[in-house]
Design an enzyme around this catalytic site. Structure first.
Site, PDB file in Angstrom:
ATOM      1  N   GLU A 101       0.839  -1.184   0.000  1.00 38.98           N
ATOM      2  CA  GLU A 101       0.000   0.000   0.000  1.00 38.98           C
ATOM      3  C   GLU A 101       0.878   1.238   0.000  1.00 38.98           C
ATOM      4  O   GLU A 101       1.935   1.268   0.638  1.00 38.98           O
ATOM      5  CB  GLU A 101      -0.913  -0.010   1.229  1.00 38.98           C
ATOM      6  CG  GLU A 101      -1.929   1.115   1.286  1.00 38.98           C
ATOM      7  CD  GLU A 101      -2.930   0.875   2.418  1.00 38.98           C
ATOM      8  OE1 GLU A 101      -3.441  -0.255   2.532  1.00 38.98           O
ATOM      9  OE2 GLU A 101      -3.170   1.819   3.186  1.00 38.98           O
ATOM     10  N   ASP A 103       0.286   5.349   0.611  1.00 43.62           N
ATOM     11  CA  ASP A 103      -0.765   6.186   1.196  1.00 43.62           C
ATOM     12  C   ASP A 103      -0.514   7.679   1.068  1.00 43.62           C
ATOM     13  O   ASP A 103       0.594   8.162   1.310  1.00 43.62           O
ATOM     14  CB  ASP A 103      -0.891   5.916   2.706  1.00 43.62           C
ATOM     15  CG  ASP A 103      -1.507   4.568   3.021  1.00 43.62           C
ATOM     16  OD1 ASP A 103      -2.094   3.967   2.107  1.00 43.62           O
ATOM     17  OD2 ASP A 103      -1.396   4.143   4.180  1.00 43.62           O
ATOM     18  N   GLU A 105      -2.579  10.659   3.135  1.00 44.35           N
ATOM     19  CA  GLU A 105      -3.611  10.980   4.116  1.00 44.35           C
ATOM     20  C   GLU A 105      -3.541  12.479   4.391  1.00 44.35           C
ATOM     21  O   GLU A 105      -2.452  13.042   4.527  1.00 44.35           O
ATOM     22  CB  GLU A 105      -3.426  10.185   5.401  1.00 44.35           C
ATOM     23  CG  GLU A 105      -3.581   8.681   5.202  1.00 44.35           C
ATOM     24  CD  GLU A 105      -3.406   7.878   6.470  1.00 44.35           C
ATOM     25  OE1 GLU A 105      -3.733   6.687   6.459  1.00 44.35           O
ATOM     26  OE2 GLU A 105      -2.938   8.454   7.474  1.00 44.35           O
ATOM     27  N   HIS A 175     -23.038  -9.083 -12.386  1.00 44.76           N
ATOM     28  CA  HIS A 175     -21.769  -9.787 -12.550  1.00 44.76           C
ATOM     29  C   HIS A 175     -21.396 -10.412 -11.206  1.00 44.76           C
ATOM     30  O   HIS A 175     -21.272  -9.712 -10.202  1.00 44.76           O
ATOM     31  CB  HIS A 175     -20.705  -8.785 -12.993  1.00 44.76           C
ATOM     32  CG  HIS A 175     -19.334  -9.351 -13.191  1.00 44.76           C
ATOM     33  ND1 HIS A 175     -18.866  -9.775 -14.410  1.00 44.76           N
ATOM     34  CD2 HIS A 175     -18.314  -9.551 -12.312  1.00 44.76           C
ATOM     35  CE1 HIS A 175     -17.615 -10.207 -14.281  1.00 44.76           C
ATOM     36  NE2 HIS A 175     -17.264 -10.089 -13.012  1.00 44.76           N
ATOM     37  N   THR A 176     -21.227 -11.734 -11.178  1.00 48.65           N
ATOM     38  CA  THR A 176     -20.824 -12.420  -9.945  1.00 48.65           C
ATOM     39  C   THR A 176     -19.480 -13.100 -10.169  1.00 48.65           C
ATOM     40  O   THR A 176     -19.157 -13.521 -11.279  1.00 48.65           O
ATOM     41  CB  THR A 176     -21.865 -13.476  -9.515  1.00 48.65           C
ATOM     42  OG1 THR A 176     -21.906 -14.545 -10.474  1.00 48.65           O
ATOM     43  CG2 THR A 176     -23.253 -12.864  -9.387  1.00 48.65           C
ATOM     44  N   ASN A 177     -18.712 -13.194  -9.085  1.00 44.84           N
ATOM     45  CA  ASN A 177     -17.412 -13.846  -9.173  1.00 44.84           C
ATOM     46  C   ASN A 177     -17.015 -14.340  -7.788  1.00 44.84           C
ATOM     47  O   ASN A 177     -17.504 -13.838  -6.768  1.00 44.84           O
ATOM     48  CB  ASN A 177     -16.346 -12.878  -9.698  1.00 44.84           C
ATOM     49  CG  ASN A 177     -15.157 -13.566 -10.331  1.00 44.84           C
ATOM     50  OD1 ASN A 177     -15.048 -14.791 -10.315  1.00 44.84           O
ATOM     51  ND2 ASN A 177     -14.249 -12.781 -10.895  1.00 44.84           N
ATOM     52  N   ASN A 185     -11.621 -15.712 -11.903  1.00 46.72           N
ATOM     53  CA  ASN A 185     -12.034 -16.287 -13.188  1.00 46.72           C
ATOM     54  C   ASN A 185     -13.208 -17.249 -13.042  1.00 46.72           C
ATOM     55  O   ASN A 185     -13.275 -18.254 -13.734  1.00 46.72           O
ATOM     56  CB  ASN A 185     -10.856 -16.988 -13.877  1.00 46.72           C
ATOM     57  CG  ASN A 185      -9.723 -16.035 -14.201  1.00 46.72           C
ATOM     58  OD1 ASN A 185      -9.947 -14.867 -14.496  1.00 46.72           O
ATOM     59  ND2 ASN A 185      -8.494 -16.524 -14.118  1.00 46.72           N
ATOM     60  N   GLU A 187     -16.577 -16.154 -13.270  1.00 41.98           N
ATOM     61  CA  GLU A 187     -17.650 -15.214 -13.526  1.00 41.98           C
ATOM     62  C   GLU A 187     -18.919 -15.885 -14.061  1.00 41.98           C
ATOM     63  O   GLU A 187     -18.855 -16.767 -14.911  1.00 41.98           O
ATOM     64  CB  GLU A 187     -17.214 -14.149 -14.537  1.00 41.98           C
ATOM     65  CG  GLU A 187     -16.016 -13.325 -14.117  1.00 41.98           C
ATOM     66  CD  GLU A 187     -14.694 -13.892 -14.591  1.00 41.98           C
ATOM     67  OE1 GLU A 187     -14.650 -15.079 -14.987  1.00 41.98           O
ATOM     68  OE2 GLU A 187     -13.691 -13.138 -14.572  1.00 41.98           O
ATOM     69  N   ASP A 251     -14.055   1.765 -19.133  1.00 40.89           N
ATOM     70  CA  ASP A 251     -13.129   1.084 -20.040  1.00 40.89           C
ATOM     71  C   ASP A 251     -13.537  -0.369 -20.283  1.00 40.89           C
ATOM     72  O   ASP A 251     -13.039  -0.998 -21.221  1.00 40.89           O
ATOM     73  CB  ASP A 251     -11.700   1.145 -19.501  1.00 40.89           C
ATOM     74  CG  ASP A 251     -11.558   0.560 -18.110  1.00 40.89           C
ATOM     75  OD1 ASP A 251     -12.546   0.596 -17.342  1.00 40.89           O
ATOM     76  OD2 ASP A 251     -10.465   0.067 -17.785  1.00 40.89           O
ATOM     77  N   TRP A 252     -14.478  -0.913 -19.469  1.00 42.69           N
ATOM     78  CA  TRP A 252     -14.887  -2.308 -19.670  1.00 42.69           C
ATOM     79  C   TRP A 252     -16.333  -2.614 -19.279  1.00 42.69           C
ATOM     80  O   TRP A 252     -16.906  -3.606 -19.752  1.00 42.69           O
ATOM     81  CB  TRP A 252     -13.978  -3.251 -18.865  1.00 42.69           C
ATOM     82  CG  TRP A 252     -14.088  -3.089 -17.368  1.00 42.69           C
ATOM     83  CD1 TRP A 252     -13.355  -2.256 -16.585  1.00 42.69           C
ATOM     84  CD2 TRP A 252     -14.996  -3.769 -16.484  1.00 42.69           C
ATOM     85  NE1 TRP A 252     -13.748  -2.362 -15.266  1.00 42.69           N
ATOM     86  CE2 TRP A 252     -14.745  -3.291 -15.173  1.00 42.69           C
ATOM     87  CE3 TRP A 252     -15.982  -4.740 -16.659  1.00 42.69           C
ATOM     88  CZ2 TRP A 252     -15.439  -3.737 -14.054  1.00 42.69           C
ATOM     89  CZ3 TRP A 252     -16.683  -5.184 -15.538  1.00 42.69           C
ATOM     90  CH2 TRP A 252     -16.412  -4.694 -14.258  1.00 42.69           C
ATOM     91  N   ARG A 329     -12.051 -18.949 -24.023  1.00 45.71           N
ATOM     92  CA  ARG A 329     -11.266 -18.280 -22.993  1.00 45.71           C
ATOM     93  C   ARG A 329     -10.374 -19.264 -22.251  1.00 45.71           C
ATOM     94  O   ARG A 329      -9.283 -18.906 -21.805  1.00 45.71           O
ATOM     95  CB  ARG A 329     -12.211 -17.587 -22.017  1.00 45.71           C
ATOM     96  CG  ARG A 329     -11.540 -16.821 -20.908  1.00 45.71           C
ATOM     97  CD  ARG A 329     -12.579 -16.211 -19.981  1.00 45.71           C
ATOM     98  NE  ARG A 329     -12.000 -15.606 -18.806  1.00 45.71           N
ATOM     99  CZ  ARG A 329     -12.681 -15.295 -17.715  1.00 45.71           C
ATOM    100  NH1 ARG A 329     -13.988 -15.547 -17.660  1.00 45.71           N
ATOM    101  NH2 ARG A 329     -12.083 -14.741 -16.679  1.00 45.71           N
TER     102      ARG A 329
END
Length: 344
Positions: A101, A103, A105, A175-177, A185, A187, A251-252, A329
């Site tokens: 990470e 940061d 703040e 959309h589930t995953n 992967n 989906e 973008d998707w 795929r």
């Protein structure tokens, strides 16, 4: 006899109070705003929460507690109108071991005194690399660009509901995953049989050691079974928090990224209410804490005959994508659970 009736009334009243106490929830008590500042608003004394998205930022919140298995219900009313490019979410996720990470703040101050910019770097879960600055400009007078990076951490688990917006008149995509040990992967996508922007609907994740069930208005739409024995990772050991967010993914998200967000419609707003976690909370030392909700029906919940009929109807009439059928795929073969479970 009068005394007996009085005692009975007292018992009934006590039971009623306990039921209300167990079922009532407040976003003030259960959630923290995680990003977006005033774009995320807790309303109606903690009963409702709204998330907004504009061209500068989205917004989100996360649960104060971590959980290891349970049933998680949330009512949502999605972004109406032209929601193309937007993604509204409700999901469970673990932090994962050894997250990285970077940061920024921004530490406020009294009027006339400067903000303190606090920076830190975490690598493999270790921080303590703080540096602080006073800015050479007034960060409240205009917009400035700050960049923040973070990783989820190696081997994180996640269970997703994502709601992909669309242009006016075209349906949302649900959309589930499922991620386990950092691998996803898995989906499956659906179009709903109702307008999710016209009223609130209940979206549920049931997560136990045997399976994960996704439900909409108590109708099962997907089951992901524990196939550890077949070598398929299953999320079963990492505690997870509840997260929700509204963000831009043009973008998707909509028609493969062909349709972009129309910012003239901003701000976009999604509404949340009636969150309930009938689940095992995990304490600060990763030890399960006792709860009035422990050992409830969710711990072994599966599908009965009616549930199997309903999920068959959903997957026949409303499923638009299933990773198990995508041999283009996955040219090396579909995943093992696709061969062993009927209701994925």
């Amino acid at each position: 006899m009068a005394k007996s009736n009085s005692n009975l009334c007292a018992v009934v009243l006590l039971i009623s109070i306990l039921i209300v106490a167990a079922s009532a929830g407040s976003f003030y008590d259960d959630m923290d705003i995680s990003f977006g500042g005033e774009r995320a608003k807790i309303l109606n004394g903690g009963q409702d929460l709204s998330l907004s998205l504009d061209q500068y930022s989205g917004s989100g919140f996360q649960s104060k507690h971590e959980y290891l298995f349970g049933r998680f219900d949330m009512q949502l009313k999605l972004v109406p109108g032209n929601s193309a490019g937007t993604v509204t979410t409700f999901y469970l996720s673990s932090q994962g071991a050894g997250h990285d990470e970077i940061d920024f703040e921004f530490l406020g101050n009294s009027t006339g005194n400067p903000y303190t910019i606090h920076t830190n770097v975490y690598s493999q879960g270790k921080g303590n690399k703080e540096q602080q600055f006073h800015l050479w400009f007034d960060p409240t007078a205009a917009f400035h660009t700050y960049t923040i990076l973070s990783s989820q951490g190696a081997g994180h688990d996640e269970i997703d509901f994502e709601f992909l917006g669309n242009s006016t008149g075209n349906p949302y995509t649900i959309h589930t995953n499922v991620y386990s040990q950092g691998k996803g992967n898995k989906e499956q996508q659906f179009h709903l049989w109702f307008d999710p922007t016209a009223a609130f609907h209940t979206y549920t994740i049931v997560w136990n050691s045997l399976r994960i069930i996704f439900l909409i208005d108590n109708i099962p739409v997907r089951v992901f079974n524990n196939n550890d024995a077949a070598g398929v990772p299953f999320p079963k050991s990492q505690p997870m928090r509840v997260y929700a967010s509204l963000w831009n993914a043009d973008d998707w998200a909509t028609q493969g990224g062909r349709v972009k967000t129309d910012w003239t419609n901003a701000p976009f707003t999604a509404l949340y209410r009636k969150f309930n976690a009938n689940a095992k909370k995990v304490g600060p030392n990763s030890v399960s804490t006792s709860s009035i909700n422990d050992n409830q029906s969710w711990s072994t919940q599966g599908l009965d005959a009616a549930g199997r009929n309903r999920i068959r109807w959903v997957q026949t009439k409303h499923m638009i994508y299933n990773y198990c059928n995508d041999r283009k795929r996955f040219p090396n073969g579909i995943s093992a659970e696709c061969k062993t479970s009927r209701f994925l």
